[in-house]
Design a protein around this motif. Structure first.
Motif, PDB file in Angstrom:
ATOM      1  N   GLY A 175       0.813  -1.208   0.000  1.00  0.00           N
ATOM      2  CA  GLY A 175       0.000   0.000   0.000  1.00  0.00           C
ATOM      3  C   GLY A 175       0.847   1.258   0.000  1.00  0.00           C
ATOM      4  N   GLU A 176       1.907   1.266   0.799  1.00  0.00           N
ATOM      5  CA  GLU A 176       2.801   2.430   0.849  1.00  0.00           C
ATOM      6  C   GLU A 176       3.425   2.679  -0.510  1.00  0.00           C
ATOM      7  OE1 GLU A 176       6.352   4.601   0.790  1.00  0.00           O
ATOM      8  OE2 GLU A 176       6.408   2.400   0.626  1.00  0.00           O
ATOM      9  N   LYS A 177       3.890   1.623  -1.165  1.00  0.00           N
ATOM     10  CA  LYS A 177       4.524   1.744  -2.486  1.00  0.00           C
ATOM     11  C   LYS A 177       3.562   2.324  -3.512  1.00  0.00           C
ATOM     12  CE  LYS A 177       4.614  -2.041  -4.942  1.00  0.00           C
ATOM     13  NZ  LYS A 177       3.699  -1.749  -6.099  1.00  0.00           N
ATOM     14  N   ASN A 178       2.363   1.799  -3.572  1.00  0.00           N
ATOM     15  CA  ASN A 178       1.441   2.232  -4.620  1.00  0.00           C
ATOM     16  C   ASN A 178       0.945   3.658  -4.402  1.00  0.00           C
ATOM     17  OD1 ASN A 178       1.854  -0.184  -5.853  1.00  0.00           O
ATOM     18  ND2 ASN A 178      -0.070  -1.114  -5.227  1.00  0.00           N
ATOM     19  N   HIS A 179       0.711   4.043  -3.162  1.00  0.00           N
ATOM     20  CA  HIS A 179       0.364   5.436  -2.907  1.00  0.00           C
ATOM     21  C   HIS A 179       1.532   6.358  -3.266  1.00  0.00           C
ATOM     22  CE1 HIS A 179      -3.641   5.203  -1.170  1.00  0.00           C
ATOM     23  NE2 HIS A 179      -3.264   4.130  -0.478  1.00  0.00           N
ATOM     24  N   ARG A 180       2.747   5.939  -2.952  1.00  0.00           N
ATOM     25  CA  ARG A 180       3.922   6.746  -3.306  1.00  0.00           C
ATOM     26  C   ARG A 180       4.051   6.896  -4.817  1.00  0.00           C
ATOM     27  NH1 ARG A 180       8.622   4.043  -3.676  1.00  0.00           N
ATOM     28  NH2 ARG A 180       7.948   2.644  -1.985  1.00  0.00           N
ATOM     29  N   SER A 207      -8.638  -7.684   8.619  1.00  0.00           N
ATOM     30  CA  SER A 207      -7.231  -7.977   8.885  1.00  0.00           C
ATOM     31  C   SER A 207      -6.684  -9.029   7.916  1.00  0.00           C
ATOM     32  CB  SER A 207      -7.077  -8.485  10.319  1.00  0.00           C
ATOM     33  OG  SER A 207      -5.732  -8.806  10.582  1.00  0.00           O
ATOM     34  N   PRO A 208      -5.525  -8.755   7.304  1.00  0.00           N
ATOM     35  CA  PRO A 208      -4.543  -7.708   7.589  1.00  0.00           C
ATOM     36  C   PRO A 208      -4.743  -6.410   6.797  1.00  0.00           C
ATOM     37  CG  PRO A 208      -3.639  -9.218   5.985  1.00  0.00           C
ATOM     38  CD  PRO A 208      -5.005  -9.736   6.323  1.00  0.00           C
ATOM     39  N   LEU A 209      -5.883  -6.231   6.169  1.00  0.00           N
ATOM     40  CA  LEU A 209      -6.084  -5.103   5.270  1.00  0.00           C
ATOM     41  C   LEU A 209      -6.617  -3.877   6.010  1.00  0.00           C
ATOM     42  CD1 LEU A 209      -7.845  -7.028   2.362  1.00  0.00           C
ATOM     43  CD2 LEU A 209      -5.412  -6.499   2.582  1.00  0.00           C
ATOM     44  N   THR A 210      -5.940  -2.744   5.811  1.00  0.00           N
ATOM     45  CA  THR A 210      -6.466  -1.472   6.283  1.00  0.00           C
ATOM     46  C   THR A 210      -6.999  -0.688   5.082  1.00  0.00           C
ATOM     47  OG1 THR A 210      -4.374  -0.260   6.058  1.00  0.00           O
ATOM     48  CG2 THR A 210      -4.764  -1.432   8.141  1.00  0.00           C
ATOM     49  N   LYS A 211      -7.686   0.404   5.371  1.00  0.00           N
ATOM     50  CA  LYS A 211      -8.342   1.172   4.306  1.00  0.00           C
ATOM     51  C   LYS A 211      -7.366   1.599   3.225  1.00  0.00           C
ATOM     52  CE  LYS A 211     -11.313   5.218   3.591  1.00  0.00           C
ATOM     53  NZ  LYS A 211     -12.016   6.355   4.250  1.00  0.00           N
ATOM     54  N   LEU A 212      -6.146   1.936   3.587  1.00  0.00           N
ATOM     55  CA  LEU A 212      -5.166   2.419   2.610  1.00  0.00           C
ATOM     56  C   LEU A 212      -4.517   1.297   1.817  1.00  0.00           C
ATOM     57  CD1 LEU A 212      -3.519   5.295   4.677  1.00  0.00           C
ATOM     58  CD2 LEU A 212      -5.169   5.487   2.796  1.00  0.00           C
ATOM     59  N   GLN A 213      -5.022   0.060   1.995  1.00  0.00           N
ATOM     60  CA  GLN A 213      -4.590  -1.084   1.182  1.00  0.00           C
ATOM     61  C   GLN A 213      -5.733  -1.610   0.324  1.00  0.00           C
ATOM     62  OE1 GLN A 213      -2.353  -4.033   3.628  1.00  0.00           O
ATOM     63  NE2 GLN A 213      -2.632  -2.538   5.262  1.00  0.00           N
ATOM     64  N   CYS A 214      -6.804  -0.835   0.217  1.00  0.00           N
ATOM     65  CA  CYS A 214      -7.995  -1.256  -0.517  1.00  0.00           C
ATOM     66  C   CYS A 214      -8.291  -0.256  -1.630  1.00  0.00           C
ATOM     67  CB  CYS A 214      -9.204  -1.328   0.417  1.00  0.00           C
ATOM     68  SG  CYS A 214      -9.000  -2.397   1.854  1.00  0.00           S
ATOM     69  N   SER A 215      -8.668  -0.753  -2.808  1.00  0.00           N
ATOM     70  CA  SER A 215      -9.001   0.142  -3.913  1.00  0.00           C
ATOM     71  C   SER A 215     -10.352   0.800  -3.661  1.00  0.00           C
ATOM     72  CB  SER A 215      -9.032  -0.631  -5.232  1.00  0.00           C
ATOM     73  OG  SER A 215      -9.990  -1.678  -5.181  1.00  0.00           O
ATOM     74  N   PRO A 216     -10.510   2.056  -4.073  1.00  0.00           N
ATOM     75  CA  PRO A 216     -11.779   2.754  -3.886  1.00  0.00           C
ATOM     76  C   PRO A 216     -12.710   2.561  -5.076  1.00  0.00           C
ATOM     77  CG  PRO A 216     -10.182   4.265  -4.770  1.00  0.00           C
ATOM     78  CD  PRO A 216      -9.467   2.946  -4.623  1.00  0.00           C
ATOM     79  N   PHE A 298      -6.703  -5.198  -3.712  1.00  0.00           N
ATOM     80  CA  PHE A 298      -6.295  -5.190  -2.309  1.00  0.00           C
ATOM     81  C   PHE A 298      -4.822  -5.579  -2.276  1.00  0.00           C
ATOM     82  CE2 PHE A 298     -10.779  -6.130  -2.483  1.00  0.00           C
ATOM     83  CZ  PHE A 298     -11.327  -5.236  -1.555  1.00  0.00           C
ATOM     84  N   SER A 299      -4.097  -5.099  -1.290  1.00  0.00           N
ATOM     85  CA  SER A 299      -2.667  -5.403  -1.227  1.00  0.00           C
ATOM     86  C   SER A 299      -2.415  -6.907  -1.166  1.00  0.00           C
ATOM     87  CB  SER A 299      -2.030  -4.710  -0.029  1.00  0.00           C
ATOM     88  OG  SER A 299      -2.637  -5.123   1.180  1.00  0.00           O
ATOM     89  N   ALA A 300      -3.348  -7.657  -0.561  1.00  0.00           N
ATOM     90  CA  ALA A 300      -3.180  -9.114  -0.488  1.00  0.00           C
ATOM     91  C   ALA A 300      -3.120  -9.727  -1.875  1.00  0.00           C
ATOM     92  CB  ALA A 300      -4.320  -9.736   0.320  1.00  0.00           C
ATOM     93  N   ASN A 301      -3.892  -9.184  -2.811  1.00  0.00           N
ATOM     94  CA  ASN A 301      -3.879  -9.741  -4.162  1.00  0.00           C
ATOM     95  C   ASN A 301      -2.556  -9.443  -4.852  1.00  0.00           C
ATOM     96  OD1 ASN A 301      -5.404 -11.320  -6.022  1.00  0.00           O
ATOM     97  ND2 ASN A 301      -5.649  -9.517  -7.309  1.00  0.00           N
TER      98      ASN A 301
END
Length: 398
Positions: A175-180, A207-216, A298-301
């Motif tokens: 999630g950090e990488k993709n937002h960056r 869990s383990p997904l937070t909002k900033l690891q999910c596509s809108p 989602f970051s898990a995917n």
């Protein structure tokens, strides 16, 4: 059976937006904007397009026809495509197939979505749901949580943690990488950078997904003009053309249900098989690509896709992440656009936006997102219920 070469000669997209943010911006306006940009990029008029494949998930039956009326009324066949989140790349696959099979010299693939805010929901509740078997099976092997999408992908993430030792921080790093990455993408719905701590501390969705690891959910459109080799030669487009050197679309296999694995319920085997077909067709392997756009709903995917696409062995995705191998300076740059997590995810448009990013990267015109030395690019898009589409690209002059 011999087949003709297929080239992307024009791409265009709108900025992806929060649903309803732009007033008087309905799907005909979105489609006209992306389609016009793609035609202008190709330097051709709409009357040279012989077939159109138009994808969307939420809409009335012939919305695809209405969407392209803003480009012209030329009487060509227009096909409406709906394949959940893989709709855009399914339209791309069909438009390429028409050229590959010699049925047309120039086709349009276009996707759009006008969405409602909030989690995805069903529209027709008086009939069998397309993913009933997937959800029923996952409910037998995982704690049930709604809304369904984060539960399904989150369950696959938990499974990876249990079997291979991945930790919440690995998903957060994605999630950090993709937002960056999205900071440099003017088409992205979000262009905000977050620290790893911000990602971890965001509201937990499943869990383990937070909002900033999910596509809108998002509004937006993307388009691509595809052409045969003869068309490219006649119009002098070789300098900007990008060749599709491998492409595969797979649907659910028996293993999607028989393994009783959460990762297969969300399409792991579909992804593996589609990638293998593309590598065989193109003669390229994972190591031959420099840039990849993949389906990080989602970051898990995204983590699971590192393994499914063969970037690493099964269970080794956490090491790949920790070593920084999927961002600038690493072996691959994955989702330079910001991916679905930050660029946005208007379902019908996602696959065409990925195509646009890969085309710009291969042309060397991706501005601040540009990856050094791009020789080949890989695209992956999936929709549950289910289809996976993988496409490999190289510059035409190769």
């Amino acid at each position: 059976m011999s087949s003709k070469k297929v080239y992307v000669v024009g791409v265009g997209m709108t900025k992806f937006e929060k649903p309803g943010r732009r007033e008087d911006w309905d799907y005909p306006q979105m489609a006209k904007e992306s389609g016009t940009k793609a035609l202008q990029d190709a330097g051709i008029a709409y009357d040279e397009v012989e077939q159109a494949y138009v994808g969307y998930v939420y809409g009335e039956s012939t919305a695809g026809h209405r969407a392209v009326y803003g480009l012209g009324l030329t009487g060509i066949p227009v096909f409406n495509v709906n394949s959940n989140c893989s709709t855009g790349s399914s339209a791309l696959f069909l438009a390429a197939q028409a050229i590959r099979g010699g049925l047309a010299d120039c086709t349009l693939a276009l996707g759009f979505e006008k969405m409602q805010p909030g989690s995805l929901g069903s529209t027709f509740n008086d009939r069998t749901q397309p993913m009933d078997r997937h959800i029923d099976l996952l409910a037998q092997i995982s704690e049930v949580r709604f809304p369904p999408a984060p539960w399904m992908f989150g369950a696959a993430g938990r499974e990876h943690m249990q079997e291979h030792g991945s930790e919440p921080v690995h998903f957060a790093k994605i999630g950090e990488k993709n937002h960056r990455h999205s900071v440099n993408n003017p088409y992205a719905q979000f262009q905000d950078e977050y620290t790893l701590d911000d990602i971890l501390a965001a509201k937990e969705i499943y869990s383990p997904l937070t909002k900033l690891q999910c596509s809108p959910t998002s509004d937006g459109s993307g388009a691509a003009i595809l052409a045969s080799e003869d068309f490219v030669d006649r119009h002098g487009l070789a300098g900007q053309a990008v060749e599709i050197v491998g492409q595969a679309l797979t649907t659910d296999f028996e293993t999607s249900f028989s393994t009783r694995k959460a990762k297969d319920v969300i399409g792991y085997d579909m992804n593996v098989q589609a990638a293998r077909q593309v590598y065989e067709q193109s003669g390229l392997g994972p190591e031959d690509f420099q840039v990849i756009e993949l389906h990080d709903c989602f970051s898990a995917n995204e983590l699971l896709l590192y393994e499914a696409l063969g970037l690493c062995d099964e269970g080794d995705a956490p090491r790949l992440i920790d070593d920084g191998q999927t961002t600038y300076g690493g072996k691959w740059v994955v989702n330079p656009s910001g991916g679905l997590i930050s660029k946005g995810h208007p379902l019908g448009a996602t696959g065409l936006a990925q195509c646009a990013e890969m085309t710009w990267q291969l042309r060397g015109t991706a501005d601040k997102r540009q990856v050094d030395g791009v020789e080949a690019a890989l695209q992956h898009n999936i929709g549950l219920g289910g289809s996976a589409v993988v496409t490999a690209y190289q510059r035409a002059e190769r």
